[in-house]
Design an enzyme around this catalytic site. Structure first.
Site, PDB file in Angstrom:
ATOM      1  N   ALA A  70      -0.283   2.513 -25.236  1.00  0.00           N
ATOM      2  CA  ALA A  70       0.811   3.451 -24.578  1.00  0.00           C
ATOM      3  C   ALA A  70       1.720   3.326 -25.448  1.00  0.00           C
ATOM      4  O   ALA A  70       3.034   4.086 -25.016  1.00  0.00           O
ATOM      5  CB  ALA A  70       0.943   3.153 -22.990  1.00  0.00           C
ATOM      6  N   ALA A  71       1.992   2.785 -26.589  1.00  0.00           N
ATOM      7  CA  ALA A  71       3.462   3.045 -27.480  1.00  0.00           C
ATOM      8  C   ALA A  71       3.563   4.520 -27.512  1.00  0.00           C
ATOM      9  O   ALA A  71       4.645   4.878 -27.442  1.00  0.00           O
ATOM     10  CB  ALA A  71       2.726   2.449 -28.750  1.00  0.00           C
ATOM     11  N   GLY A  72       2.622   5.339 -27.842  1.00  0.00           N
ATOM     12  CA  GLY A  72       2.820   6.748 -28.029  1.00  0.00           C
ATOM     13  C   GLY A  72       3.550   7.270 -26.752  1.00  0.00           C
ATOM     14  O   GLY A  72       4.242   8.229 -26.710  1.00  0.00           O
ATOM     15  N   ASP A  73       2.919   7.020 -25.484  1.00  0.00           N
ATOM     16  CA  ASP A  73       3.343   7.490 -24.534  1.00  0.00           C
ATOM     17  C   ASP A  73       4.814   7.159 -23.837  1.00  0.00           C
ATOM     18  O   ASP A  73       5.435   7.967 -23.531  1.00  0.00           O
ATOM     19  CB  ASP A  73       2.563   6.953 -23.076  1.00  0.00           C
ATOM     20  CG  ASP A  73       0.993   7.461 -23.416  1.00  0.00           C
ATOM     21  OD1 ASP A  73       0.749   8.517 -23.883  1.00  0.00           O
ATOM     22  OD2 ASP A  73       0.003   6.796 -22.994  1.00  0.00           O
TER      23      ASP A  73
HETATM   24  O1  RIB Z   1      -2.325   6.167 -24.248  1.00  0.00           O
HETATM   25  C1  RIB Z   1      -2.898   5.115 -23.757  1.00  0.00           C
HETATM   26  C2  RIB Z   1      -3.583   5.585 -22.562  1.00  0.00           C
HETATM   27  O2  RIB Z   1      -4.689   6.093 -22.947  1.00  0.00           O
HETATM   28  C3  RIB Z   1      -4.286   4.271 -21.681  1.00  0.00           C
HETATM   29  O3  RIB Z   1      -3.402   3.837 -20.898  1.00  0.00           O
HETATM   30  C4  RIB Z   1      -5.729   5.143 -21.442  1.00  0.00           C
HETATM   31  O4  RIB Z   1      -5.732   5.133 -19.939  1.00  0.00           O
HETATM   32  C5  RIB Z   1      -5.853   6.153 -22.191  1.00  0.00           C
HETATM   33  O5  RIB Z   1      -5.646   7.224 -21.427  1.00  0.00           O
END
Ligand code: RIB
Length: 303
Positions: A250-253
């Protein structure tokens, strides 16, 4: 951005921590298993909400405990979940994530309810698009939903942001001119364009093929090498912060959400730096939504 609509996925993440990931045909012993709310869409919505942005989400979960946990976690940071429907037929999406000591991971996703969304549902939610300043999408929901959402957002004059993850080679050509900002990493950029991205020059060439197709701005995240921003003729490079990563999930998110929380349509340098600091803090923690920092933690981090 004051009000953001996220159209995307919600997954319960099964995080398996291990010294190193197994090779094909190999068995390794893992250290622990954690279940953490995730999904690229939900992670971005959660991070936006945690950073104080008025955020709503369109997506789908199953009629099960994981679905309820996903909704509860979004509610805990005031995300409006009225647009998240409960699928009668599908279970909540799940992601199986192997994380090794270096922080690197491999992810396999079972889409479940995330694929129980359709373009007709997007049309029903027109009011949510009209109310937002920006609409953010990723590619863990059906492509027809992404195209319908991008068209609807563009028709309402909103900022259209597409995170092309997971990357796909058959990205619809009609989508490119609708996108104001996209944020691929080098691998996603390579898959998206069919071009090599091993050197910075190659990354630039590949990014320029996207701007030539009508994408407004391409922000290529290069991990420890920073972020390359390509807008029309302009190219800027922004540094990354050095930290000891324990989990890059989730670093990119987190980067994209933090960027949007600061972005006013022009201040790329300031917003990218905020995103870089947010993701630097996130990789020092375990899990997806469990790793997202507060605004105070990001402000206090200077590398
Ligand atoms: O970007 C990370 C996410 O990718 C994770 O939380 C996982 O659920 C996938 O969707």
């Amino acid at each position: 951005m004051k009000k953001v609509l996220v159209v995307g996925s919600l997954n319960m993440d099964f995080d398996v921590y291990m010294e190193r990931r197994p090779q094909g045909g190999e068995t390794v012993m893992a250290q622990s298993l954690k279940l953490v709310p995730g999904g690229k869409g939900a992670n971005q919505a959660y991070a936006l909400g945690k950073l104080g942005v008025d955020t709503s989400m369109i997506g789908a979960v199953g009629k099960d405990t994981f679905g309820q946990q996903m909704l509860d976690n979004l509610h805990s940071v005031q995300v409006d979940t009225a647009g998240i429907r409960t699928s009668e037929n599908c279970e909540t999406g799940k992601a199986f994530i192997e994380i090794e000591d270096s922080g690197q991971n491999s992810i396999s996703v079972i889409a479940g309810a995330n694929h129980d969304l359709d373009a007709a549902y997007i049309a029903e939610r027109q009011d949510m698009f009209a109310a937002a300043d920006a609409v953010v999408m990723q590619l863990e929901v059906p492509m027809s939903v992404v195209v319908a959402a991008a068209k609807q957002a563009k028709a309402c004059g909103k900022l259209v942001v597409v995170d092309p993850a997971p990357a796909c080679a058959d990205f619809p050509e009609e989508l490119f001119p609708l996108i104001d900002i996209t944020k691929p990493n080098e691998t996603e950029l390579s898959i998206l364009t069919g071009l090599p991205t091993d050197t910075e020059e190659q990354v630039l060439t590949a990014a320029r093929t996207l701007t030539a197709k009508g994408v407004g701005a391409v922000m290529v995240t290069l991990g420890s090498k920073g972020t390359l921003l390509v807008t029309g003729e302009d190219v800027h490079k922004f540094p990354a912060y050095k930290v000891k990563a324990v989990d890059t999930t989730a670093a990119g998110d987190c980067f994209l959400a933090a960027f949007l929380s600061q972005f006013d349509g022009e201040n790329y340098a300031e917003a990218i730096d905020f995103g870089a600091r947010a993701s630097a803090v996130a990789v020092t923690r375990c899990g997806a939504q469990s790793s997202i920092p507060t605004r105070a933690e990001i402000d206090a981090f200077h590398g």
